[in-house]
Design an enzyme around this catalytic site. Structure first.
Site, PDB file in Angstrom:
ATOM      1  N   VAL A 216      58.838  88.971  64.131  1.00  0.00           N
ATOM      2  CA  VAL A 216      57.536  89.645  64.103  1.00  0.00           C
ATOM      3  C   VAL A 216      57.179  90.311  65.419  1.00  0.00           C
ATOM      4  O   VAL A 216      56.159  90.999  65.494  1.00  0.00           O
ATOM      5  CB  VAL A 216      56.406  88.665  63.710  1.00  0.00           C
ATOM      6  CG1 VAL A 216      56.550  88.233  62.263  1.00  0.00           C
ATOM      7  CG2 VAL A 216      56.358  87.468  64.648  1.00  0.00           C
ATOM      8  N   TYR A 217      57.962  90.146  66.454  1.00  0.00           N
ATOM      9  CA  TYR A 217      57.661  90.833  67.704  1.00  0.00           C
ATOM     10  C   TYR A 217      57.821  92.334  67.493  1.00  0.00           C
ATOM     11  O   TYR A 217      58.911  92.815  67.159  1.00  0.00           O
ATOM     12  CB  TYR A 217      58.586  90.369  68.833  1.00  0.00           C
ATOM     13  CG  TYR A 217      58.383  88.945  69.296  1.00  0.00           C
ATOM     14  CD1 TYR A 217      57.340  88.159  68.819  1.00  0.00           C
ATOM     15  CD2 TYR A 217      59.241  88.368  70.226  1.00  0.00           C
ATOM     16  CE1 TYR A 217      57.158  86.857  69.252  1.00  0.00           C
ATOM     17  CE2 TYR A 217      59.068  87.061  70.666  1.00  0.00           C
ATOM     18  CZ  TYR A 217      58.030  86.313  70.172  1.00  0.00           C
ATOM     19  OH  TYR A 217      57.850  85.004  70.595  1.00  0.00           O
TER      20      TYR A 217
END
Length: 333
Positions: free
Chosen positions: A57-58
């Site tokens: 999710v970065y």
């Protein structure tokens, strides 16, 4: 750089890890430009660093994609321990999804973005109360037995959640994947893991990978003035709320103590704060995120620093969290 064993496993990692939370977005506003990410990875590798931590999710996968590209051009893949995470979802109705189907699909997507057939360490990003824990842990077993992950760990699990998961995995030796580690926020400004998480991890043989070991940048001293410096997270519209919880009077006293220690040792506050958490009992490797290669270089220079006992004791005292019942001795109540 020295290396350490990751929990009760055969995996060894550098005792400082490189974080990529700020990679993969447009540079500025607290984020890392691609050229700076490349310079960081190269400098980290040249210093003997091996552990590189990211998550699916970065930057919505952008951090993994950027790291994967750099592994092709800048640093040999075989020299690094690549760690990623899965389980967080950009859904306001459900922040975490640790179902077996979601986790394994996320792992396959991560491998594609990273341009590799396996990750060295795969971590559950957070506990999912809506999915049975045995189903979640089965995904870790499948990932390891299929060769897509070499080792497995957790992140952001509370003490009882961590103990339950680790004990479940230990209950059937040889058929379930032993957990290697847990990644949790830990610094002089955030010592909450010392209450239950760290004792559980040490008892069950998990290494601790502290995230935000510099108190989200506050322990560097850059926020001692009223106005956050340009380019910092505190000055970022997107990231200011991430820093804000550590800008109170209690934090200011701790930052002042770190600065005083740094002056006495002729080093920087960053080096003092990082050396403190690196050498705490149970810690394997703090994961450091930096915006530029110069900032990372200062963190890497802590390799030769060991804090004198008197300074460590003083920092312990000024930052001591208040733990009463049930941690306090019953006879004292």
């Amino acid at each position: 750089m020295e290396s350490r064993q990751l929990g009760h496993t055969g995996l060894r990692v550098s005792r400082i890890g490189l974080g990529t939370l700020t990679w993969g977005r447009e540079p500025g506003d607290g984020y890392t430009a691609e050229r700076d990410a490349a310079a960081q990875l190269r400098a980290f590798w040249e210093a003997g660093g091996t552990l590189v931590d990211t998550a699916d999710v970065y930057a919505d996968g952008g951090a993994e994609y950027l790291l994967g590209g750099l592994l092709q051009d800048k640093v040999p893949r075989r020299d690094l321990v690549i760690a990623t995470k899965a389980g967080s979802v950009p859904d306001p109705e459900r922040r975490f999804d640790a179902s077996r189907g979601h986790l394994l699909a996320s792992l396959d997507a991560s491998l594609e973005r990273l341009g590799t057939d396996h990750v060295d360490l795969w971590q559950l990003h957070a506990f999912d109360a809506l999915t049975p824990l045995d189903e979640t842990l089965q995904a870790l077993d499948i990932a390891v037995t299929s060769g897509r992950a070499r080792y497995a760990g957790l992140s952001n699990f509370s003490g009882w959640q961590l103990a339950k998961a680790a004990t479940w995995q230990l209950a059937a030796p040889g058929t379930r994947t032993r957990l290697a580690c847990t990644q949790m926020e830990y610094s002089l400004l955030q010592r909450g893991v010392e209450r239950e998480v760290l004792p559980a991890a040490r008892d069950l043989g998990l290494g601790l990978l502290p995230s935000s070991p510099l108190g989200r940048g506050v322990l560097t001293g850059k926020y001692r003035d009223a106005t956050p410096p340009p380019g910092s997270r505190g000055a970022s519209e997107r990231l200011a709320s991430f820093v804000a919880p550590y800008l109170d009077e209690t934090a200011a006293r701790i930052v002042d103590a770190v600065a005083t220690a740094a002056d006495g040792l002729a080093v920087s506050p960053l080096q003092v704060a990082l050396a403190w958490v690196r050498d705490r009992p149970g810690v394997t490797a703090p994961v450091v995120g930096a915006r530029t290669a110069e900032q990372l270089g200062e963190a890497l220079s802590v390799e030769g620093l060991s804090l004198p006992h008197e300074i460590r004791r003083a920092l312990d005292d000024v930052s001591a969290p208040v733990h009463r019942y049930p941690d306090q001795d019953w006879s004292e109540l």
